[in-house]
Design an enzyme around this catalytic site. Structure first.
Site, mmCIF file in Angstrom:
data_model
loop_
_atom_site.group_PDB
_atom_site.id
_atom_site.type_symbol
_atom_site.label_atom_id
_atom_site.label_comp_id
_atom_site.label_asym_id
_atom_site.label_seq_id
_atom_site.Cartn_x
_atom_site.Cartn_y
_atom_site.Cartn_z
ATOM 1 N N HIS D 147 44.148 22.095 47.406
ATOM 2 C CA HIS D 147 43.061 21.491 46.596
ATOM 3 C C HIS D 147 41.905 22.766 46.413
ATOM 4 C CE1 HIS D 147 43.974 17.218 47.185
ATOM 5 N NE2 HIS D 147 44.626 17.573 48.275
ATOM 6 N N SER D 268 32.370 45.498 31.013
ATOM 7 C CA SER D 268 31.770 44.767 30.078
ATOM 8 C C SER D 268 30.941 45.720 29.040
ATOM 9 C CB SER D 268 30.739 43.927 31.007
ATOM 10 O OG SER D 268 29.531 43.836 29.988
ATOM 11 N N LYS D 274 30.431 45.618 36.023
ATOM 12 C CA LYS D 274 31.460 44.497 35.979
ATOM 13 C C LYS D 274 32.870 45.381 36.115
ATOM 14 C CE LYS D 274 31.600 40.733 35.514
ATOM 15 N NZ LYS D 274 31.601 40.103 34.320
ATOM 16 N N GLU D 281 43.290 37.208 33.052
ATOM 17 C CA GLU D 281 43.077 36.055 32.155
ATOM 18 C C GLU D 281 43.779 35.875 31.031
ATOM 19 O OE1 GLU D 281 38.862 37.985 32.387
ATOM 20 O OE2 GLU D 281 38.369 35.905 32.062
#
Lengths: 477, 477, 477, 477
Positions: D147, D268, D274, D281
């Protein structure tokens, strides 16, 4: 790569290819130039960039050709790199007060908006064609089907209006989707808004949007407008696939109710006598493809935490593909329906075949004799088992087990004959929405008016957008 | 089996089970009684059935209990068989001027309408909860993410408003879908309308529909209203799954920004220390289930020729399941969001971590020194590679390769300090849609008003329906 | 709630309903008892539980009735609570060395294994039926279609063997999936294995599994065996839907090549003459439902971090539903194909209609005259445009623009007649896989043998499992 | 257009674009040349075409360049037209005894076979990388999750082997799919076989197929091999997406267990600090895209009557896209896993956090004191609620309500300390599949052998194919 320089090192070709959106970015290239332009004008008006800097960038934007762009992860970066190459460091000022996150969301909405406007006009044209073919066939009897079985006679007009009505709802879904998608995320920057005193409402106005996607985190995170557009396209493709299925079915040797025009048919590489309904088959298939685009987009967006994630880049190509498929299918079906030839003789002959007047016979029995519908249904059902059209004695015999002799209860030869006549059948069904020529004529009149209203609505939407963009180009040049 | 008697013979149990819709029909049982009642009243008013016959059937309808129904392919047949058993042959009159095809379409629309009204209220309640939690946290700094990486500081209010805004669009899609689904197909009969002088507008009015699905072939053939509802549910579930993902993520030991209330958590059968975000995980999963329902429904409807086909029976259970999943998820998330505890200290500490103020630093450099944004970005990017918060000398050193010394261009210690302070960062971002407390306060005020309008709109929709049904029950008993 | 006691407080009814798997757990109740039994025997053999404690629990397991179970999140918890109620604290010893995570994975695999074995037998029965109908129709000419258009004559046997061959591959996919699913995760505990000296190989053997899913984290995390089963079911349903589509098509009034047996047809509530192919329509629709189950399961499993997540609970009901749909469809199609009546006269008459011998005519021209195939194709294509069967002069006339007179190049009346005779057409096509009676006879002989091998393979798989379970029950009682 | 000449008239550009498969045909161009070559050799060997004619066509095939092809509906037609232009009428002889229907099915299988072989090697490389990283980390403690919550300590090796094992099953599915797809449909012609005495077994052998798809109607109608390949790809992408999700999660500031190499990260456009896990992704997202391809292909194939329909053309591009996405994702994950840096200190520190040793504490209590597991679970659960690691007095106090004082039942300070030590925890779990270094070492040894076997199997498959094609090129030139 412009952006990696400061922080990350070189990138390899295969990684660049994997993460690049350049192929799909072709669809937003024009939109991106408009967004750049609007952003620059706003920056200039807000005093965030000098007149000269703005002018030199805008001039470079005027001259840009997609083929001149160098490599880059995405079109936004490539354009910026191009501008810097053209006008020098000053080109780097354009990105002030925004980010690729709000920029790309704005570009997609802008490009999508244009495609939806085009699609709406294509759908309208198809609806008009279908209804016009309906108007030509108000008196044409045709078999009506349930379960692909002959059920009751109807008219071709009735059948065609049904398809047009379904498409009209598909159009309304596009209109509703448009209202939610024509909103501006520009100025949301990476997701957290910006400290520069930009003017979001001004860029919104310059780009012809109807309002803001206000919350800046929401604005860059959501792709619900793509999901909604894909839903509308999927449902429309279901409508088109049903029409396509009928074109395929009705042009078989066995049905032979229509002939598809040669332009929309193909032949075989080995069977020279064939005339195949290829365009209709492809429309049917593309309904599956659009369904897949929707499923993909939903699965990609599921469970993404806010705000922007690179996953979103993978959503957009599904949209562009689905739009191409849907728009192509709409135009093809328009041509198909425009040119399809109905074999009126065969349709009318078929309209009465298969004891398809049985329902009317049962209904007539109820009306003339007052027996309950279920009893009438059972009597006629027993007759149907034999397959032949019944005479009055058959009817009496079928009623016997239930103690009913129709011929002695006001239902004679004349009533029987009328009940079994397909044209009389159809004429009687003049309820709202029914197949009777009188009723389909009324419906078509109403729909003519409805078409005008749709056209005017879509026209206004387009005009608003085009006025804004014309003005935008005027200010900036 | 009532209907097979006349024409087909016996049916075996396994075939009956295969073709029966009885399990799913539970969801339309109440709707069916209302439809029967409206149809009967209309028949009586049109003089198609006598007062006494109508009364005796209606009385039997009043007393019917779902458990009393016998077997049958579907609930419509079972109810009719029950009525005939109760009131005799006369029960068979009820089916005059209609068919199961229009009946079932009407029942589904009626039952769906009720569920959508309930769902809209549940969504509204969830939006209200989220925005209220936002209002409590207007000043709460929190890390803002892109790519699940710390990006820039924001406020919890800003983040929560984003979720609420997405849900508000989900609600609007339900409202649009409602307008297209609350239409009456009743009186279309099998697809070809009927020769009985029924009054479709009267049953439409009695049942609280907003208008007719006019063309009778379209009316029994289309399930686009189900596809549209499923699309709206799927998109809403994507919204909920994103919120659920954040609940799961933020309640990990590592993030630890929230604690889910015990009521919405579970423990382990073997690991007694565990507190698991099970409800959020299930909401996330159910987004996949609803996506599957939509894909199934689209695939089933694809390429069906008009008019009714038995395939359509297979569509409806997907709708009922998806509704249960979506409504359950909405209510659960409402409870979760109501009771979740935010660890404000940890959120605020985290808001500035990871050099998340870098963007503001670059922006400040631009504002103070006038260098182009891209240069500022490159300087700050070089600093970011070290990972520590920079001092003014670091900044000058980073600017060296570009020939820029910020400290000599108006960007001193004070400017640096301000740029690196997360709270100042956030306060500066007071553009429309931004995270500044002033702006989120304004947004929340507007949204309070918006909620009232939504509630009133949904209230009117419900009231219209309930008024009609109350009246319907009044007339008939 | 047994498990919450120590750590979490009360749970509300609606949350319990939302998170409970009890409804779906009905499908694994029997499996769970077997798993408990095997685990207990292993614990006893390993000396981890005393003889008496093991016996008393096993005795209680013998007597358990599903209806006696109390509430609980899932069936595992409910059984454990029941056992503690029956035999006291000692019941709590059963959970030693395992967790619900490995338990539920084991139960699903065990129950699924049984269903797949049943399904394989049902598919085999259907294949046998189809091939038997093929064997009856080796000489029956029938029209062969491409694009749903008459293409070339073929034989019914050829057509039916095609469907059977597709189903045989569907069966092989089930066999492959079985090999990967009949593996034991038991003893993996929550995911991290256990410190108790349990014996995983022993429970594996007791339960008739073919081996371990070894890595304990993988064992509780993966549901790829469900995804694979759902894929196999989806592909099989595509096969069945294609057969169903042909049943629907061929039983239309227009095609009328078959009559579906009354048992598998339905009539209409309003059109008493109708005989609808409802079972075939539902099979066609259920292909869409199973597709939706697969899409849902994939979307749920996507992007879940290891190891167990509650999302996995949502996967299993999709599996059970898809299995019921596929098994029901397989049995129904078996009955349909067994009883369907072919209208041999009509099929044979149709076999030659539509100039479907054109390909053979072109081929014959090539063979007799030596002209290139493309030229022959063009000549015959020109003839096809007229629609009538050509005479020898037509042929010469069609060849004229290409300077070819077939009648003077060895292609005379006799050659033409033969080329246009559908039966001769078919007999000539005796290549491997062709429609000639000689070839279909050969293929059917081979397939008879193949069926025996499949049956024997499935029989061995079942026997191994049943032997193990019989023994398991023997040891434990 | 070559084929339309005889029968149909001109085609418009937009219809041609709509029905053309040329864009996707790029993927089968090379395959098509091979198929042509094999067919020609067989024709020559069978005496169906003269030596010279065959030679001149083969020579033209040798020189063909994809860019030289003219327009045409598909690549088959374009190649034939090109050949006729090059070698004259004789080029038209090549199409004897076959049709585009069997040709395209053969080409797809041939091209797909090559891609699957490549993919299998890419998967093998990824598995090897993952297991090697596991071998480096046999002693590295790490938190194990259920979980997404800390559950019990484990080792990194244990975790990594789990991912590798899942991929090994994905590989096996590809192997199974390969066996069914590497079959030859060539010689089935349009669907009805051919009257020319061709030799299907010879072309099968020449092209390196493992056997025939025998029944000629089945051979051109089925795309189940595409559906099966897409299923295997979808399931593999689920595996990759789970790995990708963990890379994203573990590289957050909050988890910080890994650092993704710069090569696989992006920065970014506005936030220079970043470092985003973009490649992971995109892999996660592409799992959704491949799911969509599968859903589309299933929906397209559903309910198509036999034999060939143009719908099938729409299936193939989904296959090619899904293959590109899956292969790219596999390679990218290989690079990611190869270069990712694990923060061993942080992982080990985290392994014991969150009272994740609670299960072992409960187990130890059972072992030392003999109390039932459920009681031990309850005692430890009560301790867990406080959040701190317990002392021996805490334990006694927690046992009080149940009348249990562990310290007096053989469970003293030493036992407690051991139970709470994560490394001791892990070492104890040396069951088959467990995380103990001894066990993961054993597993990795076995898997090294397994990898060799896989590689040798895939190598044989590839070698067989390449040998055949080499020979084919040898004969023909």
């Amino acid at each position: 790569m412009l952006l990696r320089e400061g922080r990350l090192g070189e990138i390899s070709d295969d990684v660049l290819e994997f993460i690049s959106s350049r192929e799909a970015d072709h669809r937003i290239f024009e939109a991106d130039l408009l967004v750049d332009r609007a952003h620059l004008i706003m920056l200039r008006e807000a005093g965030l960039i000098s007149e000269e800097d703005a002018s030199s960038i805008i001039q470079a934007l005027d001259d840009i050709d997609e083929n001149d762009l160098g490599p880059g992860e995405d079109v936004h970066e490539a354009i910026e790199a191009y501008l810097i190459a053209q006008v020098g460091e000053v080109g780097g000022r354009m990105h002030m007060g925004r980010s690729r996150n709000d920029e790309v969301a704005t570009c997609i909405r802008l490009a999508l908006r244009g495609e939806i406007l085009d699609l709406m006009e294509e759908v309208l044209s198809l609806i008009e064609t279908i209804w016009r073919r309906g108007a030509e066939n108000r008196e044409t009897l045709s078999p009506g089907f349930t379960h692909t079985q002959h059920a009751q006679p109807t008219t071709l007009a009735h059948h065609l209006i049904a398809h047009g009505d379904a498409l009209a709802r598909d159009l309304e879904r596009l209109v509703d989707a448009y209202a939610r998608l024509n909103k501006s995320p520009l100025g949301s920057a990476a997701f957290a808004s910006t400290g520069f005193p930009i003017d979001r409402r001004r860029t919104c106005e310059l780009l012809g949007f109807d309002g803001l996607i206000e919350n800046s985190m929401d604005a860059v995170s959501t792709r619900d407008f793509i999901l909604e557009a894909l839903s509308a396209l999927s449902i429309q493709m279901v409508t088109l696939s049903r029409l396509a299925e009928e074109l395929i079915l009705w042009s078989t040797t066995e049905f032979a109710y229509i002939e598809i025009d040669d332009l929309f048919a193909s032949t075989s590489s080995i069977m020279p006598q064939k005339k195949n309904p290829d365009t209709a088959e492809l429309v049917r298939a593309k309904a599956g493809s659009v369904l897949g685009s929707l499923a993909a987009a939903l699965a990609i967006c599921k469970a993404l935490p806010l705000s922007y994630n690179r996953d979103l880049q993978e959503v957009t190509p599904h949209l562009w593909r689905a739009l191409s498929w849907t728009r192509g299918s709409t135009r093809i079906m328009d041509g198909c329906m425009e040119s399809v030839r109905f074999d009126v003789d065969r349709l009318e002959k078929s309209a009465g075949a298969g004891f398809s007047t049985a329902t009317e016979l049962a209904d007539s029995l109820v009306r003339s004799t007052g027996i309950p519908f279920r009893k009438a249904h059972r009597i006629v059902g027993a007759l149907a088992a034999t397959g032949d059209l019944p005479g009055i004695e058959d009817l009496d015999r079928a009623g016997e087990p239930l103690g009913i002799r129709p011929s002695e209860m006001g239902f004679g030869e004349r009533e029987l004959e009328e009940a079994l006549d397909p044209r009389r059948n159809v004429e009687r069904r003049d309820q709202p929405g029914g197949p009777a020529p009188a009723e389909t004529s009324r419906m078509l009149l109403v729909r003519e008016e409805q078409l005008l209203q749709y056209r005017s609505r879509v026209g206004e939407m387009r005009e608003k957008v085009e006025r804004a963009l014309l003005q935008l180009r005027g200010i900036s040049s």
